[in-house]
Design a protein around this motif. Structure first.
Motif, PDB file in Angstrom:
ATOM      1  N   VAL A 163      -0.941 -14.916  -8.093  1.00  0.00           N
ATOM      2  CA  VAL A 163      -0.875 -16.291  -7.573  1.00  0.00           C
ATOM      3  C   VAL A 163      -2.282 -16.879  -7.543  1.00  0.00           C
ATOM      4  O   VAL A 163      -2.480 -18.040  -7.895  1.00  0.00           O
ATOM      5  N   GLU A 164      -3.245 -16.075  -7.155  1.00  0.00           N
ATOM      6  CA  GLU A 164      -4.636 -16.536  -7.169  1.00  0.00           C
ATOM      7  C   GLU A 164      -5.024 -16.995  -8.573  1.00  0.00           C
ATOM      8  O   GLU A 164      -5.628 -18.052  -8.750  1.00  0.00           O
ATOM      9  N   GLU A 165      -4.641 -16.218  -9.592  1.00  0.00           N
ATOM     10  CA  GLU A 165      -4.939 -16.584 -10.977  1.00  0.00           C
ATOM     11  C   GLU A 165      -4.267 -17.908 -11.360  1.00  0.00           C
ATOM     12  O   GLU A 165      -4.866 -18.760 -11.994  1.00  0.00           O
ATOM     13  N   GLU A 166      -2.993 -18.067 -10.966  1.00  0.00           N
ATOM     14  CA  GLU A 166      -2.265 -19.299 -11.269  1.00  0.00           C
ATOM     15  C   GLU A 166      -2.928 -20.510 -10.609  1.00  0.00           C
ATOM     16  O   GLU A 166      -3.051 -21.564 -11.217  1.00  0.00           O
ATOM     17  N   LEU A 167      -3.352 -20.360  -9.362  1.00  0.00           N
ATOM     18  CA  LEU A 167      -3.922 -21.484  -8.626  1.00  0.00           C
ATOM     19  C   LEU A 167      -5.319 -21.851  -9.101  1.00  0.00           C
ATOM     20  O   LEU A 167      -5.743 -22.993  -8.941  1.00  0.00           O
ATOM     21  N   LYS A 168      -6.029 -20.903  -9.681  1.00  0.00           N
ATOM     22  CA  LYS A 168      -7.358 -21.197 -10.209  1.00  0.00           C
ATOM     23  C   LYS A 168      -7.303 -22.217 -11.338  1.00  0.00           C
ATOM     24  O   LYS A 168      -8.263 -22.917 -11.603  1.00  0.00           O
TER      25      LYS A 168
ATOM     26  N   ARG B   6      -9.091 -25.825  -2.801  1.00  0.00           N
ATOM     27  CA  ARG B   6      -8.480 -25.423  -1.530  1.00  0.00           C
ATOM     28  C   ARG B   6      -8.376 -23.903  -1.456  1.00  0.00           C
ATOM     29  O   ARG B   6      -8.624 -23.299  -0.426  1.00  0.00           O
ATOM     30  N   LEU B   7      -8.013 -23.277  -2.578  1.00  0.00           N
ATOM     31  CA  LEU B   7      -7.903 -21.819  -2.637  1.00  0.00           C
ATOM     32  C   LEU B   7      -9.256 -21.163  -2.364  1.00  0.00           C
ATOM     33  O   LEU B   7      -9.365 -20.280  -1.516  1.00  0.00           O
ATOM     34  N   LYS B   8     -10.274 -21.608  -3.068  1.00  0.00           N
ATOM     35  CA  LYS B   8     -11.616 -21.023  -2.906  1.00  0.00           C
ATOM     36  C   LYS B   8     -12.115 -21.174  -1.475  1.00  0.00           C
ATOM     37  O   LYS B   8     -12.660 -20.235  -0.893  1.00  0.00           O
ATOM     38  N   THR B   9     -11.918 -22.349  -0.905  1.00  0.00           N
ATOM     39  CA  THR B   9     -12.358 -22.597   0.465  1.00  0.00           C
ATOM     40  C   THR B   9     -11.606 -21.710   1.443  1.00  0.00           C
ATOM     41  O   THR B   9     -12.201 -21.123   2.353  1.00  0.00           O
TER      42      THR B   9
ATOM     43  N   LYS C 119     -12.965 -18.157   1.122  1.00  0.00           N
ATOM     44  CA  LYS C 119     -14.324 -18.046   1.667  1.00  0.00           C
ATOM     45  C   LYS C 119     -14.358 -18.095   3.186  1.00  0.00           C
ATOM     46  O   LYS C 119     -15.164 -17.423   3.823  1.00  0.00           O
ATOM     47  N   THR C 120     -13.491 -18.896   3.773  1.00  0.00           N
ATOM     48  CA  THR C 120     -13.472 -19.024   5.236  1.00  0.00           C
ATOM     49  C   THR C 120     -12.628 -17.941   5.911  1.00  0.00           C
ATOM     50  O   THR C 120     -12.547 -17.899   7.137  1.00  0.00           O
ATOM     51  N   GLY C 121     -11.978 -17.094   5.115  1.00  0.00           N
ATOM     52  CA  GLY C 121     -11.178 -16.012   5.671  1.00  0.00           C
ATOM     53  C   GLY C 121      -9.781 -16.431   6.112  1.00  0.00           C
ATOM     54  O   GLY C 121      -9.065 -15.641   6.726  1.00  0.00           O
ATOM     55  N   LYS C 122      -9.377 -17.664   5.829  1.00  0.00           N
ATOM     56  CA  LYS C 122      -8.035 -18.128   6.194  1.00  0.00           C
ATOM     57  C   LYS C 122      -6.965 -17.536   5.276  1.00  0.00           C
ATOM     58  O   LYS C 122      -5.806 -17.457   5.655  1.00  0.00           O
ATOM     59  N   LEU C 123      -7.367 -17.146   4.100  1.00  0.00           N
ATOM     60  CA  LEU C 123      -6.433 -16.600   3.119  1.00  0.00           C
ATOM     61  C   LEU C 123      -7.030 -15.334   2.526  1.00  0.00           C
ATOM     62  O   LEU C 123      -8.187 -15.321   2.101  1.00  0.00           O
ATOM     63  N   ARG C 124      -6.226 -14.280   2.498  1.00  0.00           N
ATOM     64  CA  ARG C 124      -6.673 -13.010   1.943  1.00  0.00           C
ATOM     65  C   ARG C 124      -5.838 -12.673   0.715  1.00  0.00           C
ATOM     66  O   ARG C 124      -4.659 -13.012   0.642  1.00  0.00           O
ATOM     67  N   ILE C 125      -6.464 -12.004  -0.222  1.00  0.00           N
ATOM     68  CA  ILE C 125      -5.779 -11.555  -1.434  1.00  0.00           C
ATOM     69  C   ILE C 125      -5.471 -10.075  -1.258  1.00  0.00           C
ATOM     70  O   ILE C 125      -6.351  -9.283  -0.931  1.00  0.00           O
TER      71      ILE C 125
END
Length: 160
Positions: free
Chosen positions: A18-23, A30-33, A36-42
Motif C-alpha cells: 500500500v505504501e508503494e501504491e500511495l507513493k 500525506r503518507l510521508k508526513t 515521519k511523525t509516527g502517526k502511521l507505521r509500515i
C-alpha cells in the motif's frame, strides 16, 4: 481517498505494498508526513496470516478480486486480531470488505456505504451448468469450452 492519519488517535498501520501504491498518487505527501511523525507505521504481515487469507479468499471466491496489497492489509488485520487487538480496516474496496466480514474483522468505508451483503462466489458455465471454484487460471468450461461467468451462490447480510 481522503483518509488523513493525522486526524485519528489510535495506532495506525499499513503494509509495504500500500505504501508503494500511495507513493505514486496524490496521497504521497500525506503518507510521508504520517510516517515521519509516527502517526502511521509500515508493517509486513507474517507469512502464516497471508496463507490464511489466501485460503479464506479461495473459500469465499474473492481470490479473483484481491490484489497482493489487499491480501497484505487483510493479513495484517488478521495478525492483530489474533494478538487480541480489535483492528479496523479503512477501505472502500468491496472485496476486502467481503472477506473481512467473513472473518469477523471490522471495516469502515470512506466514501461509500460499504457492503450490505457478504457473498460467496463461484465460476459458472452458462451452457452446461458446471461450477468451478473461482481461480485465476480457469476461464472456460473444461467440459464444453464455453466461457465461464462469475456469480454469487450465497449471500448473508453484513452485521451493522
Amino acid at each position: 481517498m481522503g483518509f488523513d492519519p493525522a486526524g485519528v488517535e489510535n495506532e495506525q498501520y499499513t503494509v509495504p505494498l500500500v505504501e508503494e501504491e500511495l507513493k505514486k498518487g496524490l496521497a504521497s505527501a500525506r503518507l510521508k508526513t504520517s510516517i515521519k511523525t509516527g502517526k502511521l507505521r509500515i508493517k509486513t504481515p507474517d507469512r502464516v496470516f497471508l496463507e490464511e487469507i489466501e485460503k479464506a479468499a479461495e473459500k469465499v471466491g474473492d481470490t479473483l478480486f484481491l490484489s497482493e496489497a489487499d491480501k497484505q492489509v487483510l493479513a495484517l488485520a488478521l495478525e492483530f486480531k489474533s494478538a487480541g487487538k480489535d483492528p479496523i480496516i479503512v477501505t472502500d474496496d468491496y472485496s476486502i470488505q467481503n472477506l473481512a466480514s467473513s472473518m469477523d474483522i471490522e471495516f469502515k468505508p470512506l466514501t461509500t456505504f460499504g457492503i450490505k451483503f457478504r457473498y460467496v462466489w463461484t465460476l459458472f458455465c452458462p451452457a452446461c451448468g458446471r461450477r468451478y471454484p473461482p481461480k485465476k487460471k480457469v476461464r472456460v468450461c473444461k467440459v464444453c469450452g464455453t466461457g465461464l461467468i462469475l456469480k454469487h451462490v450465497k449471500e448473508k447480510p453484513v452485521r451493522s
